[in-house]
Each structure stands twice: as structure tokens, then as C-alpha cells.
Design an enzyme around this catalytic site. Structure first.
Site, PDB file in Angstrom:
ATOM      1  CG  HIS A 136      -2.186  -0.808   0.994  1.00 33.81           C
ATOM      2  ND1 HIS A 136      -3.127  -0.500   0.034  1.00 33.81           N
ATOM      3  CD2 HIS A 136      -2.628  -1.933   1.609  1.00 33.81           C
ATOM      4  CE1 HIS A 136      -4.100  -1.393   0.082  1.00 33.81           C
ATOM      5  NE2 HIS A 136      -3.821  -2.278   1.022  1.00 33.81           N
ATOM      6  CG  ASP A 166      -2.546   5.167  -2.733  1.00 34.71           C
ATOM      7  OD1 ASP A 166      -1.676   4.362  -3.102  1.00 34.71           O
ATOM      8  OD2 ASP A 166      -3.414   4.886  -1.890  1.00 34.71           O
TER       9      ASP A 166
END
Length: 372
Positions: A136, A166
Site C-alpha cells: 500500500h 497513491d
């Protein structure tokens, strides 16, 4: 709730007429699709039947139609294949090899649509020792060296939400890659695959710091540099009411104004003397702690001291500057960010809503054939 109401009409934009099929994933892929939708692209999202209808507050999924397909089912895979081949762009965020195993990889699609831009969003990239390993945002920015730099010298690294990995190194680089590949496809008639990896994008964003390091102007010790909390004139300070202000007076002319506004008896010409920084940070902290945030806002109002109050999300949406620029949109007392950036030929209208119903693949294909 103050703010500019959302407009009901469909938003046009510079990407009007561009068809994009998104295989719904999480995080950076949907955010990139939202950005492209905000710019006027027609987005069709292929979602699993068990994902459920998104609520109107799931802003990251705004501005597209949704087709539910079970990609484990052969007939649904064929429907997805036909939709993807009819698009200008495909966006997917699965682990490397997944789309190929389903017969939806870029080579097979390009055999039917030579001009297709196939955009792949991953953390580690399509190749490399970690390519097929789960991760992540925090893992990707940790490996790049960015996370280690986001901490004070005496503290643990602080996760900067998932903005750096992200969205910064992921979504924005995917969008840039898609737009560049679209331009080339329009010029040459030949599409290509865009491999957007968060670790690549974040590393690329660190170019300035690599440059400073190469010139011995950046220390590998976090919290000792000009932009990472080491400099007293670039950081945050607590006020008497427990709220914070942010100072960023890097240039000497702005630093002189900052010292004046703080009432600090200090020679501004010594701004870059790092031996002074620690002591001056303490003096800044003591001065700022003597007044409330509102009092400091009044003192710095209209000055070039590079000052801003540290606002909560709710406070930010109510700030006069944000309201006047229409940075947020409000509907049913719910606030969401307006599309960005802005284009002179396409004034920013309200973002299109999150789909509350499903569309069939056949209906979309029929519509696209009629428009061809």
C-alpha cells in the site's frame, strides 16, 4: 453550509469525446478516473456484481457510468473485452499478469484496436522483484526514501495521508501518461501501454532533493534541512489556543517581513546560518505561543510573510478565499472538491454525480456504435 452549489448540467471539458473503460480497483486508479471524468472524458467503470452501489458521497467514483460484470464468467469477460476494445483508453490496477490470464491484457486488445491506450496502475510496477507482492501507499513511499524524509530529526516517520504515494506518485502520473499516449495515438494511430508505478512516480517527484543532495545541499539526516522541519522559518507552530499556523518565508525579503511581524529582534541576513536555526525555532515557538491563531491571522493579513493558518477540512471549505474561487461544491449540505485544474474554454461546472444505477454493456456498445 456556505459554498457554491453544484450545477446540474453535464460538464463538458477538454477531454469530451474521449472514451475510457476503467476496471474498478482501489485508491489511485479510481482517483485518476475521477480526474479524467472531471475533464470531460466519458468513463465506463466495470465493477464486480458484489461491489454494491456507491453512495452519493463516494466522490472518487463520480462522473462515470457503471457496468457490473463478473470477470470469472466467460460471457461477462467477452462483454468486458468488447467494451475495452471500443474505448480510447483502458485503466486497470490489478497485479501483473491478472488481466492477461483473463484474456484482457494489452496485446490481445491492441490486436483489435491498434490505437488503444492501455494504462496500468500499480505500486511496484509491472516488473521487478516486488512486482507481484502486495503493498500500500506507505510501503511504496518507504522504499523510495520519501517517507524517511517526512519526519523531524527526533521523531518517527509520519505517513502523509496517501497523498504522496497513491495520488501524487500514482494517480497524477497515470493521468499524465494517459494524456501523453493519447496525443501520440492521435498523431500516429498507434496506442501503447502506460506502466504507472507509484514507486517510479514518487522517486521522480524526489528529483529536486536528489539534485540538492548531489550538490551537498541536502542532508540525509531528516529534520535538518530547509524543507523538512529543520529551518525555523519553514514549519508549523502552536498558538495559545492550541491551534497552529504555518510559516514558509524562504526568500530573504519575505523572511524580513516575517521577523518584523513576529516582533523578533534578529538580523534577517543570518537567515541561512544553520547554526542559528535550533535557537531561533525555540524563539519562534515562544512568540507564536503568546497569541491565538486568529490574532496571528490579523497580524499577518495582507502581508508577504508566507503565512497561513493550519485549517481543518471543515474550516478550509469555509475560508473566504476558497469560497470565492469555488474550490468546493456543496449539495445537500455535503461538501466535495470541485474539478481541477481549470480551463479557459471550459469553465468549471459542478462535478457529475456518483452513479446510482447500473448500465448494461450492450446498451453502451450500441450507443457507441451509433455515434461512430
Amino acid at each position: 453550509m456556505k459554498g457554491i452549489p453544484m450545477q446540474s448540467q453535464d460538464m463538458t471539458g477538454p477531454l469530451q469525446g474521449i472514451r475510457i473503460v476503467e476496471f474498478v480497483g482501489i485508491g489511485p486508479g479510481p482517483f485518476a478516473a475521477m480526474m479524467l471524468a472531471d475533464m470531460g472524458a466519458e468513463i465506463v467503470s466495470i465493477a464486480r456484481p458484489d461491489t454494491g452501489i456507491k453512495t452519493p458521497e463516494d466522490f472518487i467514483f463520480r462522473g462515470r457510468r457503471v457496468v457490473e460484470l463478473d470477470l470469472k464468467d466467460e460471457e461477462d469477460r467477452l462483454r468486458a473485452f468488447d467494451l475495452a476494445c471500443a474505448a480510447d483508453v483502458v485503466i486497470e490496477g490489478f497485479r501483473p499478469g491478472v488481466m492477461e490470464r483473463m484474456g484482457l491484457g494489452p496485446d490481445r486488445l491492441a490486436a483489435r484496436n491498434r490505437a488503444l491506450v492501455y494504462a496500468r496502475m500499480t505500486g511496484w510496477g509491472q516488473a521487478g522483484p516486488l512486482a507481484r507482492i502486495a503493498g500500500h501507499d506507505i510501503n511504496y513511499i518507504a522504499l523510495t526514501g520519501a517517507l524517511d524524509s517526512i519526519r523531524c530529526s527526533d521523531g518517527a516517520p509520519v505517513a502523509p495521508l496517501n497523498l504522496v504515494g497513491d495520488y501524487g506518485g500514482g494517480s497524477l502520473y497515470l493521468v499524465v501518461g494517459v494524456l501523453a499516449a493519447l496525443i501520440e495515438a492521435r498523431r500516429t494511430g498507434c496506442g501503447q501501454t502506460v506502466d504507472a508505478a507509484i514507486c517510479d512516480g514518487v522517486s521522480h517527484m524526489l528529483s529536486t532533493f536528489y539534485s540538492l543532495r548531489a550538490r551537498d545541499r541536502w542532508s540525509d539526516t531528516p529534520g535538518t534541512n530547509i524543507l523538512d522541519g529543520g529551518a525555523h522559518f519553514y514549519g508549523t507552530y502552536r498558538c495559545s489556543d492550541g491551534k497552529f499556523i504555518a510559516l514558509g518565508a524562504i526568500e530573504p525579503q519575505f523572511y524580513a517581513i516575517l521577523c518584523e511581524k513576529l516582533g523578533l529582534d534578529h538580523d534577517p541576513r543570518r537567515q541561512m546560518e544553520q547554526s542559528d536555526w535550533s535557537g531561533l525555532r525555540g524563539r519562534f515557538a515562544d512568540i507564536v505561543a503568546g497569541k491565538t491563531r486568529a490574532e496571528w491571522e490579523a497580524i499577518f493579513d495582507g502581508s508577504d510573510a508566507c503565512f497561513a493558518p493550519v485549517l481543518s477540512l471543515d474550516e478550509a471549505s469555509r475560508h473566504p478565499h476558497m469560497i470565492e474561487r469555488g474550490v468546493h461544491r456543496v449539495e445537500r449540505d455535503v461538501v466535495q472538491p470541485a474539478p481541477a485544474p481549470r480551463f479557459s474554454n471550459h469553465p468549471s461546472a459542478g462535478p457529475r454525480p456518483v452513479a446510482q444505477s447500473r448500465t448494461s454493456a450492450e446498451a453502451i456498445l450500441s450507443e457507441w456504435r451509433q455515434q461512430a
